[in-house]
Structure formats: structure tokens, C-alpha cells
Write a protein that holds these residues in place. Structure first.
Motif, mmCIF file in Angstrom:
data_model
loop_
_atom_site.group_PDB
_atom_site.id
_atom_site.type_symbol
_atom_site.label_atom_id
_atom_site.label_comp_id
_atom_site.label_asym_id
_atom_site.label_seq_id
_atom_site.Cartn_x
_atom_site.Cartn_y
_atom_site.Cartn_z
ATOM 1 N N THR A 26 -4.606 -1.901 -4.069
ATOM 2 C CA THR A 26 -5.382 -2.436 -3.025
ATOM 3 C C THR A 26 -6.159 -3.419 -3.876
ATOM 4 O O THR A 26 -6.381 -4.646 -3.343
ATOM 5 C CB THR A 26 -6.698 -1.578 -2.577
ATOM 6 O OG1 THR A 26 -5.779 -0.588 -1.750
ATOM 7 C CG2 THR A 26 -7.460 -2.472 -1.557
ATOM 8 N N GLU A 38 -6.905 -10.356 0.019
ATOM 9 C CA GLU A 38 -8.052 -9.792 1.039
ATOM 10 C C GLU A 38 -7.397 -9.571 2.106
ATOM 11 O O GLU A 38 -7.692 -8.356 2.966
ATOM 12 C CB GLU A 38 -9.205 -10.323 1.139
ATOM 13 C CG GLU A 38 -10.207 -10.445 -0.362
ATOM 14 C CD GLU A 38 -10.854 -9.127 -0.222
ATOM 15 O OE1 GLU A 38 -10.670 -8.157 0.445
ATOM 16 O OE2 GLU A 38 -11.290 -8.710 -1.603
ATOM 17 N N THR A 51 -5.460 -6.341 2.694
ATOM 18 C CA THR A 51 -6.125 -5.032 2.734
ATOM 19 C C THR A 51 -6.518 -4.460 4.068
ATOM 20 O O THR A 51 -6.662 -3.272 4.345
ATOM 21 C CB THR A 51 -7.450 -5.242 1.869
ATOM 22 O OG1 THR A 51 -8.311 -6.097 2.493
ATOM 23 C CG2 THR A 51 -7.289 -5.653 0.429
ATOM 24 N N GLN A 108 -20.642 -3.623 -0.804
ATOM 25 C CA GLN A 108 -20.565 -3.739 0.514
ATOM 26 C C GLN A 108 -21.394 -4.943 1.108
ATOM 27 O O GLN A 108 -21.012 -5.803 1.866
ATOM 28 C CB GLN A 108 -20.512 -2.596 1.750
ATOM 29 C CG GLN A 108 -20.250 -2.589 2.924
ATOM 30 C CD GLN A 108 -18.686 -2.685 2.933
ATOM 31 O OE1 GLN A 108 -18.128 -2.314 2.049
ATOM 32 N NE2 GLN A 108 -18.338 -2.928 4.139
ATOM 33 N N VAL A 165 -16.763 -6.938 3.987
ATOM 34 C CA VAL A 165 -15.897 -6.216 4.059
ATOM 35 C C VAL A 165 -14.526 -6.573 3.343
ATOM 36 O O VAL A 165 -13.794 -7.228 3.731
ATOM 37 C CB VAL A 165 -15.310 -5.742 5.530
ATOM 38 C CG1 VAL A 165 -14.068 -4.986 5.638
ATOM 39 C CG2 VAL A 165 -16.464 -5.306 6.186
ATOM 40 N N TYR A 184 -12.230 -5.291 0.807
ATOM 41 C CA TYR A 184 -11.552 -3.939 0.023
ATOM 42 C C TYR A 184 -11.173 -4.249 -1.181
ATOM 43 O O TYR A 184 -11.378 -3.265 -2.173
ATOM 44 C CB TYR A 184 -10.752 -3.267 1.039
ATOM 45 C CG TYR A 184 -11.324 -2.736 2.343
ATOM 46 C CD1 TYR A 184 -12.358 -1.922 2.227
ATOM 47 C CD2 TYR A 184 -10.987 -3.601 3.488
ATOM 48 C CE1 TYR A 184 -12.831 -1.556 3.721
ATOM 49 C CE2 TYR A 184 -11.696 -3.213 4.704
ATOM 50 C CZ TYR A 184 -12.473 -2.162 4.638
ATOM 51 O OH TYR A 184 -13.151 -1.939 6.023
#
Length: 277
Positions: free
Chosen positions: A34, A39, A42, A233, A238, A240
Motif C-alpha cells: 500500500t 494514493e 489505495t 489521519q 484519507v 492510506y
């Protein structure tokens, strides 16, 4: 006829070990996969174990954000100081309980062992009030001091010191050695593997400690890695890939420390359990 069952069970043990290793490493490999993808991949609806586009942009962005290096420094400083001071306190206390005769020794040792029965969560309120009264909230001292006493380390060292032949100490005492010299030149050399094993355990525990830093730290600049990762976070949204990159970078020093000292840790644990490798 004797070798066939032995060969079968040997292969079964290897297969079981490989399966357990794969099961343990699967989340780690997924986190690495990941972190090495863009991004947009993900959050893709289709599942791909390997990135379709390989990139280290997430690692670069995390390192450039500025907070992670500071969190790594805080964790390293806290973990190193906790490890050194915990080992010093535990070794000295274990030697006193094992080799010195003084009034109240049994009561003090029993009180130390009772700490096994008290979960750390039960001490959070009085510890925080004490740190607050000492004005140590949001300081390195406030993070470090409550982590210095390790009943487990004291117990392990005492049990090992009890097993060292008393002739060694008596010979050193006849030569005029003080208790500190006996501890340094007699007991520490024969328990080097135990010291390394307990030191690595203390280092990993201090590095991964989340609860107490969460209570005592109030500013971002003082956060350690476990606490800082909860802020990614908010910092990254968002994202990941960046969150996984931060987690991997945060856990890398502990993994390296264990790999470097793996043989000493294994030898120390075997010695602590009375086995020989």
C-alpha cells in the motif's frame, strides 16, 4: 523405518513454520504494498496485491511533512533512556535482593512482585497527578520516569544472580572488591546475554508504548511515534499510502534493533529459562 516418520514430522514442522510465517507477514507485506502505490490505487475498487504503478512518493511526502522525524527523535530518545535507566535500576535492585542481607528485604521484594498484579491502567490517575504536581506534564521526564521500574526485569535478574555460585563473589570480596565492583566484574559478565535480552524487550516496550504518552503528552512536538501515527489521519486526510509509509518508518528502528541483536536475545531468553543453546 526409523527415518521415515522423522522425515515426515520434520517436513510437517517446516511447512507449519512457513505457513505461520506467511500468515504473520501478510499484513506487513500488504502495508508495504500500500505504501508503494499511488494514493488513487489505495481506494481502487479492484484488489491488487502488487501496485500497478510503483512509487515511493508516500515515503517522501511523509518525511517532508516535518512531524515524523521529530516523532522518531522523541521515540528514540525516550526508548534509549528508558532502556538504560531501567536496566541500571533492575540490575542494582536484583543484586541487592539476591546477594545483600538487609532488614525488610523480603517485604520489599514481595511488594515489587505485587506490581505484577497491578495493571498499569490502575496507576494512570495517581501517576498523572504526581507528574502534574511536579510540573512534568508534556516533558521528556514525565514520559520516562513512570516507565523505569520493571518488576519482570528485576525478577529475571534476581533469579539468574541466585544461580551464580557464591564462590565467585567470595573470591572477589577476599580481594577487597566492593559490592559495585563485584556486580560489575563478576555478575554482569556472566549475565551479559540476559542483560541484552531484557534491554531489547525494554526498548521495544518503550518504543511501542502508547497509553502513557497519550495521557502525559499534550503538544505535537513531544509526541512519540505510536501517538503521532494517530494524528496522520488528521494531517494527511484519507491517504492510506502515506499512513502506511509512516507506520512502516515508525516500526523500522525496532525491527532493525531486533535483527541486529537477535542472537543475543535468543541466547538470553534460553539462559533465563535454564536452557542451553
Amino acid at each position: 523405518m526409523v527415518r521415515k516418520p522423522s522425515l515426515f514430522w520434520g517436513l510437517a514442522a517446516v511447512a507449519a513454520s512457513a505457513a505461520l510465517a506467511l500468515l504473520w507477514s501478510a499484513p506487513l507485506l500488504w502495508a508495504l504494498s500500500t505504501a508503494l502505490r499511488p494514493e488513487h490505487e489505495t481506494v481502487s475498487a479492484s484488489l491488487h496485491w502488487l501496485p500497478q504503478t510503483w512509487t515511493a512518493a508516500a515515503f517522501a511526502k511523509v518525511l517532508a511533512a516535518g512531524s515524523l522525524p521529530r516523532w522518531l527523535f522523541n521515540s528514540a530518545l525516550v526508548a534509549v533512556l528508558v532502556t538504560i535507566l531501567t536496566m541500571a535500576i533492575s540490575i542494582a535492585a536484583a543484586y541487592a535482593f539476591s546477594q545483600l542481607k538487609f532488614r525488610g528485604r523480603g517485604v520489599l521484594f514481595a511488594m515489587t512482585m505485587l506490581a505484577f498484579m497491578l495493571p498499569f491502567e490502575a496507576l494512570i490517575v495517581p501517576l498523572f497527578r504526581l507528574m502534574n504536581q511536579l510540573r512534568l506534564v508534556d516533558t521528556y521526564a514525565g514520559v520516562i520516569l513512570p516507565q523505569l521500574v520493571s518488576p519482570m526485569a528485576i525478577y529475571v535478574f534476581k533469579q539468574f544472580f541466585d544461580a551464580v555460585p557464591s564462590d565467585f563473589r567470595d573470591a572477589a570480596a577476599i580481594d577487597g572488591a566492593s559490592h559495585w565492583q563485584v556486580l560489575r566484574h563478576v555478575y554482569l559478565p556472566v549475565s551479559a546475554n540476559i542483560v541484552w535480552a531484557m534491554a531489547i524487550i525494554a526498548f521495544i516496550g518503550a518504543w511501542n508504548n502508547f497509553l502513557w504518552p497519550f495521557i502525559i503528552i499534550t503538544s505535537s512536538d513531544m509526541m512519540t511515534i505510536p501517538l503521532g501515527l494517530t494524528q496522520t489521519q488528521d494531517a494527511f486526510g484519507v491517504r492510506y499510502a502515506q499512513a502506511m509509509a509512516a507506520a512502516l518508518l515508525g516500526g523500522l528502528p525496532v525491527a532493525v534493533a531486533y535483527l541486529v541483536f537477535q542472537r543475543r536475545v535468543t541466547a538470553g531468553l534460553l539462559a533465563a529459562t535454564g536452557l542451553k543453546g
